[in-house]
Design a protein around this motif. Structure first.
Motif, PDB file in Angstrom:
ATOM      1  N   GLY A  50     101.101  49.823  37.412  1.00  0.00           N
ATOM      2  CA  GLY A  50     101.498  51.673  37.703  1.00  0.00           C
ATOM      3  C   GLY A  50     102.945  51.617  38.252  1.00  0.00           C
ATOM      4  N   LEU A  51     102.955  51.218  39.772  1.00  0.00           N
ATOM      5  CA  LEU A  51     104.396  50.806  39.666  1.00  0.00           C
ATOM      6  C   LEU A  51     105.195  50.922  39.267  1.00  0.00           C
ATOM      7  CD1 LEU A  51     102.789  50.617  44.033  1.00  0.00           C
ATOM      8  CD2 LEU A  51     103.660  52.546  42.527  1.00  0.00           C
ATOM      9  N   ASP A  52     105.132  49.789  38.538  1.00  0.00           N
ATOM     10  CA  ASP A  52     106.155  48.485  37.789  1.00  0.00           C
ATOM     11  C   ASP A  52     106.788  50.124  36.627  1.00  0.00           C
ATOM     12  OD1 ASP A  52     107.447  47.044  36.914  1.00  0.00           O
ATOM     13  OD2 ASP A  52     106.122  46.380  35.385  1.00  0.00           O
ATOM     14  N   GLU A  53     106.245  50.490  36.293  1.00  0.00           N
ATOM     15  CA  GLU A  53     106.352  51.312  34.698  1.00  0.00           C
ATOM     16  C   GLU A  53     106.653  52.988  35.790  1.00  0.00           C
ATOM     17  OE1 GLU A  53     102.479  52.742  32.635  1.00  0.00           O
ATOM     18  OE2 GLU A  53     101.870  50.969  32.420  1.00  0.00           O
ATOM     19  N   TYR A  62     115.794  52.738  46.523  1.00  0.00           N
ATOM     20  CA  TYR A  62     115.201  52.239  47.927  1.00  0.00           C
ATOM     21  C   TYR A  62     113.342  52.055  47.921  1.00  0.00           C
ATOM     22  CZ  TYR A  62     119.758  52.410  49.998  1.00  0.00           C
ATOM     23  OH  TYR A  62     120.772  52.395  50.255  1.00  0.00           O
ATOM     24  N   VAL A  63     112.844  51.645  48.418  1.00  0.00           N
ATOM     25  CA  VAL A  63     111.165  52.962  48.265  1.00  0.00           C
ATOM     26  C   VAL A  63     110.916  52.079  50.019  1.00  0.00           C
ATOM     27  CG1 VAL A  63     109.094  51.497  48.083  1.00  0.00           C
ATOM     28  CG2 VAL A  63     110.573  50.345  46.077  1.00  0.00           C
ATOM     29  N   ALA A  64     110.335  53.564  50.081  1.00  0.00           N
ATOM     30  CA  ALA A  64     109.621  53.055  51.377  1.00  0.00           C
ATOM     31  C   ALA A  64     108.003  53.105  51.765  1.00  0.00           C
ATOM     32  CB  ALA A  64     110.617  54.739  52.539  1.00  0.00           C
ATOM     33  N   ILE A  65     108.032  52.602  52.294  1.00  0.00           N
ATOM     34  CA  ILE A  65     106.484  52.202  52.209  1.00  0.00           C
ATOM     35  C   ILE A  65     105.630  52.435  53.489  1.00  0.00           C
ATOM     36  CG2 ILE A  65     106.500  49.079  52.101  1.00  0.00           C
ATOM     37  CD1 ILE A  65     103.913  49.530  50.067  1.00  0.00           C
ATOM     38  N   GLU A  66     104.424  52.286  53.353  1.00  0.00           N
ATOM     39  CA  GLU A  66     103.856  52.309  54.715  1.00  0.00           C
ATOM     40  C   GLU A  66     103.129  51.626  55.606  1.00  0.00           C
ATOM     41  OE1 GLU A  66     100.246  55.796  57.168  1.00  0.00           O
ATOM     42  OE2 GLU A  66     101.382  56.256  55.243  1.00  0.00           O
ATOM     43  N   GLN A  67     103.217  51.213  56.217  1.00  0.00           N
ATOM     44  CA  GLN A  67     102.779  50.224  57.565  1.00  0.00           C
ATOM     45  C   GLN A  67     101.214  50.542  57.237  1.00  0.00           C
ATOM     46  OE1 GLN A  67     105.236  49.442  60.533  1.00  0.00           O
ATOM     47  NE2 GLN A  67     106.120  47.956  59.794  1.00  0.00           N
ATOM     48  N   VAL A  68     100.359  49.099  57.427  1.00  0.00           N
ATOM     49  CA  VAL A  68      98.958  49.056  57.033  1.00  0.00           C
ATOM     50  C   VAL A  68      98.977  49.081  59.042  1.00  0.00           C
ATOM     51  CG1 VAL A  68      97.192  47.802  57.075  1.00  0.00           C
ATOM     52  CG2 VAL A  68      98.934  47.606  55.648  1.00  0.00           C
ATOM     53  N   PHE A  69      97.999  50.084  59.411  1.00  0.00           N
ATOM     54  CA  PHE A  69      97.750  50.569  60.395  1.00  0.00           C
ATOM     55  C   PHE A  69      95.998  49.810  60.829  1.00  0.00           C
ATOM     56  CE2 PHE A  69      95.664  53.420  58.850  1.00  0.00           C
ATOM     57  CZ  PHE A  69      94.276  54.051  59.337  1.00  0.00           C
ATOM     58  N   ALA A  87     102.102  46.352  46.019  1.00  0.00           N
ATOM     59  CA  ALA A  87     103.363  47.544  46.033  1.00  0.00           C
ATOM     60  C   ALA A  87     104.812  47.081  46.026  1.00  0.00           C
ATOM     61  CB  ALA A  87     102.556  48.842  47.015  1.00  0.00           C
ATOM     62  N   ILE A  88     104.383  46.373  47.350  1.00  0.00           N
ATOM     63  CA  ILE A  88     106.018  45.488  47.966  1.00  0.00           C
ATOM     64  C   ILE A  88     106.021  44.483  46.480  1.00  0.00           C
ATOM     65  CG2 ILE A  88     106.754  43.630  49.172  1.00  0.00           C
ATOM     66  CD1 ILE A  88     104.885  45.015  51.441  1.00  0.00           C
ATOM     67  N   CYS A  89     105.153  43.976  46.271  1.00  0.00           N
ATOM     68  CA  CYS A  89     105.379  43.192  44.843  1.00  0.00           C
ATOM     69  C   CYS A  89     106.332  43.834  43.713  1.00  0.00           C
ATOM     70  CB  CYS A  89     104.500  41.960  44.273  1.00  0.00           C
ATOM     71  SG  CYS A  89     103.821  40.926  45.514  1.00  0.00           S
ATOM     72  N   ALA A  90     105.399  44.757  43.480  1.00  0.00           N
ATOM     73  CA  ALA A  90     106.162  45.534  42.168  1.00  0.00           C
ATOM     74  C   ALA A  90     108.244  46.233  42.860  1.00  0.00           C
ATOM     75  CB  ALA A  90     105.475  46.961  41.930  1.00  0.00           C
ATOM     76  N   ALA A  91     107.820  46.076  44.065  1.00  0.00           N
ATOM     77  CA  ALA A  91     109.674  46.987  44.091  1.00  0.00           C
ATOM     78  C   ALA A  91     110.232  45.429  44.115  1.00  0.00           C
ATOM     79  CB  ALA A  91     109.489  47.582  45.638  1.00  0.00           C
ATOM     80  N   VAL A  92     109.610  44.350  44.487  1.00  0.00           N
ATOM     81  CA  VAL A  92     110.683  43.256  44.838  1.00  0.00           C
ATOM     82  C   VAL A  92     110.716  42.505  43.586  1.00  0.00           C
ATOM     83  CG1 VAL A  92     110.179  40.679  45.721  1.00  0.00           C
ATOM     84  CG2 VAL A  92     109.794  42.685  47.214  1.00  0.00           C
ATOM     85  N   LYS A  93     110.328  42.967  42.392  1.00  0.00           N
ATOM     86  CA  LYS A  93     110.152  42.654  41.191  1.00  0.00           C
ATOM     87  C   LYS A  93     111.762  43.232  40.556  1.00  0.00           C
ATOM     88  CE  LYS A  93     107.469  43.000  37.382  1.00  0.00           C
ATOM     89  NZ  LYS A  93     106.324  43.013  36.634  1.00  0.00           N
ATOM     90  N   GLN A  94     111.825  44.002  41.117  1.00  0.00           N
ATOM     91  CA  GLN A  94     112.842  45.347  40.614  1.00  0.00           C
ATOM     92  C   GLN A  94     114.105  44.522  41.657  1.00  0.00           C
ATOM     93  OE1 GLN A  94     112.361  48.032  37.539  1.00  0.00           O
ATOM     94  NE2 GLN A  94     110.049  47.340  37.681  1.00  0.00           N
ATOM     95  N   ASN A  95     113.860  44.223  42.474  1.00  0.00           N
ATOM     96  CA  ASN A  95     115.053  43.732  42.885  1.00  0.00           C
ATOM     97  C   ASN A  95     115.484  45.337  44.006  1.00  0.00           C
ATOM     98  OD1 ASN A  95     115.953  41.285  42.780  1.00  0.00           O
ATOM     99  ND2 ASN A  95     116.434  41.664  40.483  1.00  0.00           N
ATOM    100  N   LEU A  96     114.923  45.927  44.065  1.00  0.00           N
ATOM    101  CA  LEU A  96     114.651  47.112  45.612  1.00  0.00           C
ATOM    102  C   LEU A  96     114.811  46.697  47.013  1.00  0.00           C
ATOM    103  CD1 LEU A  96     112.357  49.589  43.662  1.00  0.00           C
ATOM    104  CD2 LEU A  96     114.954  49.316  43.187  1.00  0.00           C
TER     105      LEU A  96
END
Length: 172
Positions: A50-53, A62-69, A87-96
């Motif tokens: 889904g995030l890849d799409e 840029y991608v901003a993601i909330e940290q886990v508490f 979610a991080i993998c989807a962003a890393v996969k596209q070099n963001l």
């Protein structure tokens, strides 16, 4: 500059896309990725795909993601961490470029109070982005994460280093 905010969750992962141009914020899109009650790998694949799409469609820089508490329930925390990893993998996969923010940092950047209530954050997201209606809670949290990055994250790494030196990993 286009920013994708992500509010990770195993059941519902919120996303929000904004443009930050010359100090102004512009809403581009938002929504939620919902997973079924299938196996954990199947649910993580839904988040990743889904995030890849979304990344392919909106082309953020840029991608901003909330940290886990850390939750009272360690199992919930681990599952949330795995959704966040997808979610991080989807962003890393596209070099963001990825930035991570705590809930406190996000609330501080959006509302001005790190202990603000969820409805206060939603109200400020609506105001800051000039929206007609409030987005769903998960999408609103993702937009807040993107707004946090627009307000704070873009200045990271621009600390003047003249007159400072590193000692044990810290500037002194």
């Amino acid at each position: 500059m286009r920013i994708l905010g992500i509010d990770p969750g195993l059941r519902i992962t919120g996303f929000g896309v904004i443009d930050h141009t010359e100090g102004s914020l512009f809403y581009i899109g938002s929504g939620c990725i919902k997973t079924s009650e299938g196996t954990l790998p199947d649910r993580l694949k839904v988040i990743l795909d889904g995030l890849d799409e979304i990344i392919t469609e909106y082309r953020p820089e840029y991608v901003a993601i909330e940290q886990v508490f850390v939750n009272i329930n360690p199992k919930s925390t681990l599952l949330l961490g795995q959704a966040r990893g997808a979610a991080i993998c989807a962003a890393v996969k596209q070099n963001l470029i990825i930035a991570e923010y705590t809930a406190l940092q996000i609330k501080q950047a959006v509302v001005g109070n790190g202990h603000a209530k969820k409805n206060q954050v939603q109200d400020m997201v609506v105001r800051l982005l000039n929206l007609m209606d409030s987005p769903r809670a998960d999408a609103s949290d993702a937009l807040a994460c993107a707004i946090c990055h627009a307000h704070n994250g873009l200045n990271l790494g621009r600390i003047p280093l003249t007159g400072y030196r590193m000692k044990r990993g810290r500037l002194v």
